[in-house]
Design a protein around this motif. Structure first.
Motif, short mmCIF file in Angstrom:
data_model
loop_
_atom_site.label_atom_id
_atom_site.label_comp_id
_atom_site.label_asym_id
_atom_site.label_seq_id
_atom_site.Cartn_x
_atom_site.Cartn_y
_atom_site.Cartn_z
N MET A 21 68.76 64.15 25.52
CA MET A 21 68.41 64.91 24.32
C MET A 21 67.94 66.31 24.70
O MET A 21 67.27 66.49 25.70
N THR A 22 68.27 67.28 23.87
CA THR A 22 67.77 68.63 24.07
C THR A 22 66.64 68.88 23.08
O THR A 22 66.84 68.84 21.87
N ILE A 23 65.47 69.09 23.63
CA ILE A 23 64.28 69.26 22.81
C ILE A 23 64.07 70.75 22.51
O ILE A 23 64.19 71.59 23.40
N GLY A 24 63.76 71.05 21.25
CA GLY A 24 63.52 72.44 20.86
C GLY A 24 62.05 72.76 20.71
O GLY A 24 61.66 73.93 20.70
N GLY A 25 61.22 71.74 20.60
CA GLY A 25 59.79 71.97 20.45
C GLY A 25 59.05 70.66 20.24
O GLY A 25 59.66 69.61 20.00
N PHE A 26 57.74 70.73 20.35
CA PHE A 26 56.91 69.53 20.18
C PHE A 26 55.58 69.93 19.57
O PHE A 26 54.98 70.93 19.98
N GLN A 27 55.16 69.17 18.56
CA GLN A 27 53.85 69.40 17.94
C GLN A 27 53.06 68.11 18.10
O GLN A 27 53.47 67.06 17.59
N PRO A 28 51.93 68.16 18.81
CA PRO A 28 51.21 66.92 19.12
C PRO A 28 50.64 66.18 17.93
O PRO A 28 50.47 64.96 17.99
N LEU A 29 50.33 66.89 16.83
CA LEU A 29 49.69 66.20 15.71
C LEU A 29 50.01 66.90 14.40
O LEU A 29 49.92 68.12 14.29
N SER A 30 50.39 66.12 13.43
CA SER A 30 50.57 66.62 12.06
C SER A 30 49.98 65.60 11.09
O SER A 30 50.12 64.39 11.30
N LEU A 31 49.34 66.09 10.05
CA LEU A 31 48.77 65.22 9.02
C LEU A 31 49.64 65.20 7.77
O LEU A 31 49.33 64.50 6.81
N LEU A 82 52.35 70.71 27.28
CA LEU A 82 51.70 69.44 27.53
C LEU A 82 51.06 69.53 28.90
O LEU A 82 51.27 70.50 29.61
N ALA A 83 50.33 68.51 29.29
CA ALA A 83 49.64 68.46 30.58
C ALA A 83 50.45 69.02 31.74
O ALA A 83 50.96 69.77 31.66
N ARG A 84 51.12 68.97 32.44
CA ARG A 84 51.94 69.39 33.54
C ARG A 84 53.08 70.30 33.11
O ARG A 84 54.00 70.50 33.85
N HIS A 85 53.08 70.81 31.92
CA HIS A 85 54.29 71.46 31.42
C HIS A 85 53.95 72.74 30.68
O HIS A 85 53.21 72.73 29.73
N SER A 86 54.52 73.85 31.12
CA SER A 86 54.17 75.13 30.51
C SER A 86 55.16 75.56 29.44
O SER A 86 54.90 76.49 28.70
N GLY A 87 56.34 74.91 29.34
CA GLY A 87 57.33 75.33 28.36
C GLY A 87 57.68 74.20 27.43
O GLY A 87 56.83 73.41 27.04
N ILE A 88 58.97 74.10 27.01
CA ILE A 88 59.40 73.01 26.14
C ILE A 88 59.41 71.72 26.95
O ILE A 88 60.05 71.64 28.00
N PRO A 89 58.73 70.67 26.50
CA PRO A 89 58.72 69.42 27.26
C PRO A 89 60.05 68.69 27.12
O PRO A 89 60.81 68.94 26.19
N THR A 138 62.02 64.69 27.14
CA THR A 138 61.68 63.42 26.48
C THR A 138 60.67 62.61 27.29
O THR A 138 59.81 61.93 26.72
N ASN A 139 60.78 62.67 28.61
CA ASN A 139 59.81 61.93 29.43
C ASN A 139 58.40 62.48 29.25
O ASN A 139 57.42 61.72 29.15
N ASP A 140 58.28 63.81 29.21
CA ASP A 140 56.96 64.44 28.98
C ASP A 140 56.39 63.97 27.63
O ASP A 140 55.21 63.65 27.51
N ILE A 141 57.28 63.95 26.62
CA ILE A 141 56.82 63.59 25.27
C ILE A 141 56.39 62.13 25.23
O ILE A 141 55.32 61.80 24.68
N LEU A 142 57.20 61.24 25.81
CA LEU A 142 56.83 59.82 25.80
C LEU A 142 55.52 59.60 26.55
O LEU A 142 54.67 58.80 26.11
N GLU A 143 55.36 60.31 27.64
CA GLU A 143 54.11 60.19 28.41
C GLU A 143 52.93 60.66 27.57
O GLU A 143 51.87 60.04 27.53
N TYR A 144 53.13 61.77 26.85
CA TYR A 144 52.05 62.33 26.04
C TYR A 144 51.67 61.38 24.90
O TYR A 144 50.49 61.09 24.69
N ILE A 145 52.68 60.91 24.19
CA ILE A 145 52.33 60.08 23.03
C ILE A 145 51.79 58.71 23.47
O ILE A 145 50.97 58.13 22.77
N ALA A 146 52.22 58.23 24.63
CA ALA A 146 51.64 56.98 25.14
C ALA A 146 50.15 57.17 25.42
O ALA A 146 49.33 56.29 25.14
N ALA A 147 49.80 58.35 25.94
CA ALA A 147 48.40 58.61 26.29
C ALA A 147 47.54 58.90 25.05
O ALA A 147 46.32 58.80 25.11
N HIS A 148 48.20 59.30 23.94
CA HIS A 148 47.44 59.70 22.74
C HIS A 148 47.75 58.83 21.54
O HIS A 148 47.48 59.21 20.40
#
Ligand code: SF4
Length: 243
Positions: free
Chosen positions: A1-11, A55-62, A64-74
């Protein structure tokens, strides 16, 4: 998948739920009001140097692995994940990604413009989506006035997806962004007539801070809250709101 962006939290992007948002890159449509035109190209301009949520180890667009790691932790602060675009269903690897999110115990909301009924069929069959949100761009005979891509074949694909979601038994909504100068009041009455009893429909106003077509008119010629009230009165068994 090609990711264009990630937002950690939305209400606000998953009805009644907290969610993270994954933006996929690439969309075959050319809606004049598109407020994420940078997500339309299949390949992101500037690659990983484009700004995104770090995200934690990532300065640009994460990825899918970065995202899965992030959401697993949060995941204790999330009910689900919203996958939006661009257009997520053009992504190879979308369904396995959704399955991985489900395996984390989180809900999945999939936003789609309806271009890929086969992908939506598989998502339904594999049970990897808990909520669908589909754009209903225009009445079917005028669909190309908004999507401006792919001719009548595209309209037929979107109609199939619309029917699939309606009969899926999965919670869902349809929504239309008002295109000033293109949509008229009668078009909304026609679109709402496509809905079944109990379905939800949202009318969204164009965000004029950024549009794909910078010359898009700003004058709808009608007051959207009044239109929504008139639609609700005419179709009392549907749930119609302005968003
Ligand atoms: S379908 Fe969505 S992402 Fe694609 S051009 Fe239209 S508004 Fe933009």
């Amino acid at each position: 998948m090609t990711i264009g962006g990630f937002q950690p939290l939305s209400l606000v992007d998953y009805p009644g739920k907290t969610c993270a948002i994954v933006f996929t890159q690439g969309c075959p449509f050319r809606c004049p009001y598109c407020h994420n035109p940078e997500l339309i190209p299949v390949h992101p301009a500037g690659g990983s140097e484009r700004s995104g949520v770090a995200l934690a180890r990532h300065s640009g667009i994460p990825d899918t692995n970065d995202i899965l790691e992030y959401i697993a932790a949060h995941k204790s602060m999330l009910d689900g994940v919203c996958i939006t675009g661009g257009e997520p269903t053009i992504q190879v690897g979308l369904l396995p990604f959704l399955k991985q999110i489900k395996d984390l115990g989180l809900l999945v909301k999939l936003d789609t413009n309806g271009i890929h009924p086969k992908v939506v069929t598989r998502a339904i069959e594999e049970g990897v989506v808990d909520y669908f949100a589909m754009d209903l761009k225009h009445r079917w005979e005028k669909y190309q006035e908004i999507v401006r891509s792919g001719g009548e074949k595209v309209v037929e694909l979107c109609r199939r997806t619309f029917g699939l979601i309606q009969s899926s038994g999965i919670p869902h909504e349809f929504r239309t962004t008002v295109a000033p100068g293109i949509h008229g009041i009668d078009d909304f009455f026609e679109m709402v007539s496509y809905l079944k009893d109990g379905e939800s429909y949202f009318i969204q106003e164009t965000a004029f801070t950024k549009t794909l077509d910078p010359a898009l008119s700003r004058h709808t010629g009608f007051f959207v809250p009044d239109l929504a009230a008139d639609l609700q009165a005419a179709f009392p068994r549907c749930h119609i709101q302005v968003r």
